[in-house]
Design an enzyme around this catalytic site. Structure first.
Site, PDB file in Angstrom:
ATOM      1  N   GLY A 123      -4.791   5.105   0.485  1.00  0.00           N
ATOM      2  CA  GLY A 123      -4.997   6.548   0.534  1.00  0.00           C
ATOM      3  C   GLY A 123      -3.866   7.399   0.022  1.00  0.00           C
TER       4      GLY A 123
ATOM      5  N   ILE B  31      -9.387   2.501   1.329  1.00  0.00           N
ATOM      6  CA  ILE B  31     -10.399   1.473   1.538  1.00  0.00           C
ATOM      7  C   ILE B  31      -9.999   0.543   2.684  1.00  0.00           C
ATOM      8  CG2 ILE B  31     -11.463  -0.547   0.448  1.00  0.00           C
ATOM      9  CD1 ILE B  31     -12.619   2.126  -0.449  1.00  0.00           C
TER      10      ILE B  31
ATOM     11  N   HIS C   6     -10.501   7.557  -3.750  1.00  0.00           N
ATOM     12  CA  HIS C   6     -10.030   6.542  -2.811  1.00  0.00           C
ATOM     13  C   HIS C   6      -9.175   5.530  -3.540  1.00  0.00           C
ATOM     14  CE1 HIS C   6     -12.912   3.479  -4.225  1.00  0.00           C
ATOM     15  NE2 HIS C   6     -13.770   4.478  -4.305  1.00  0.00           N
ATOM     16  N   CYS C   7      -8.284   4.927  -2.801  1.00  0.00           N
ATOM     17  CA  CYS C   7      -7.436   3.847  -3.301  1.00  0.00           C
ATOM     18  C   CYS C   7      -7.235   2.877  -2.132  1.00  0.00           C
ATOM     19  CB  CYS C   7      -6.107   4.385  -3.840  1.00  0.00           C
ATOM     20  SG  CYS C   7      -5.071   5.173  -2.596  1.00  0.00           S
ATOM     21  N   HIS C   8      -6.314   1.973  -2.244  1.00  0.00           N
ATOM     22  CA  HIS C   8      -6.135   0.958  -1.200  1.00  0.00           C
ATOM     23  C   HIS C   8      -5.738   1.568   0.145  1.00  0.00           C
ATOM     24  CE1 HIS C   8      -4.367  -3.257  -0.111  1.00  0.00           C
ATOM     25  NE2 HIS C   8      -5.286  -2.866   0.729  1.00  0.00           N
TER      26      HIS C   8
END
Length: 69
Positions: A30, A55, A26-28
């Protein structure tokens, strides 16, 4: 229990982890996690997922109490 995907951690995982190890990235938003998932799949990992929307989407759709930035 999430761990940052440092270069060292990723290299160690690629060398030592079974190819069917469950991995969720996951990242900020996607985008970067989807790129990373594609990279791992291209190297033979078979149980890789990326959190769609990142996220930020999780905070909006699943846990609105989570701070957004």
């Amino acid at each position: 229990g999430a761990l940052p995907a440092t270069d060292e951690r990723v290299q160690e995982m690629m060398m030592r982890s079974p190819k069917d190890t469950p991995i969720v990235l996951h990242c900020h938003h996607g985008v970067r996690s989807l790129d990373a998932a594609s990279h791992l799949i291209g190297r033979g990992f078979t149980n890789v997922r990326s959190l769609r929307g990142g996220i930020d989407a999780w905070a909006m759709e699943i846990d609105p109490s989570m701070p957004r930035y």
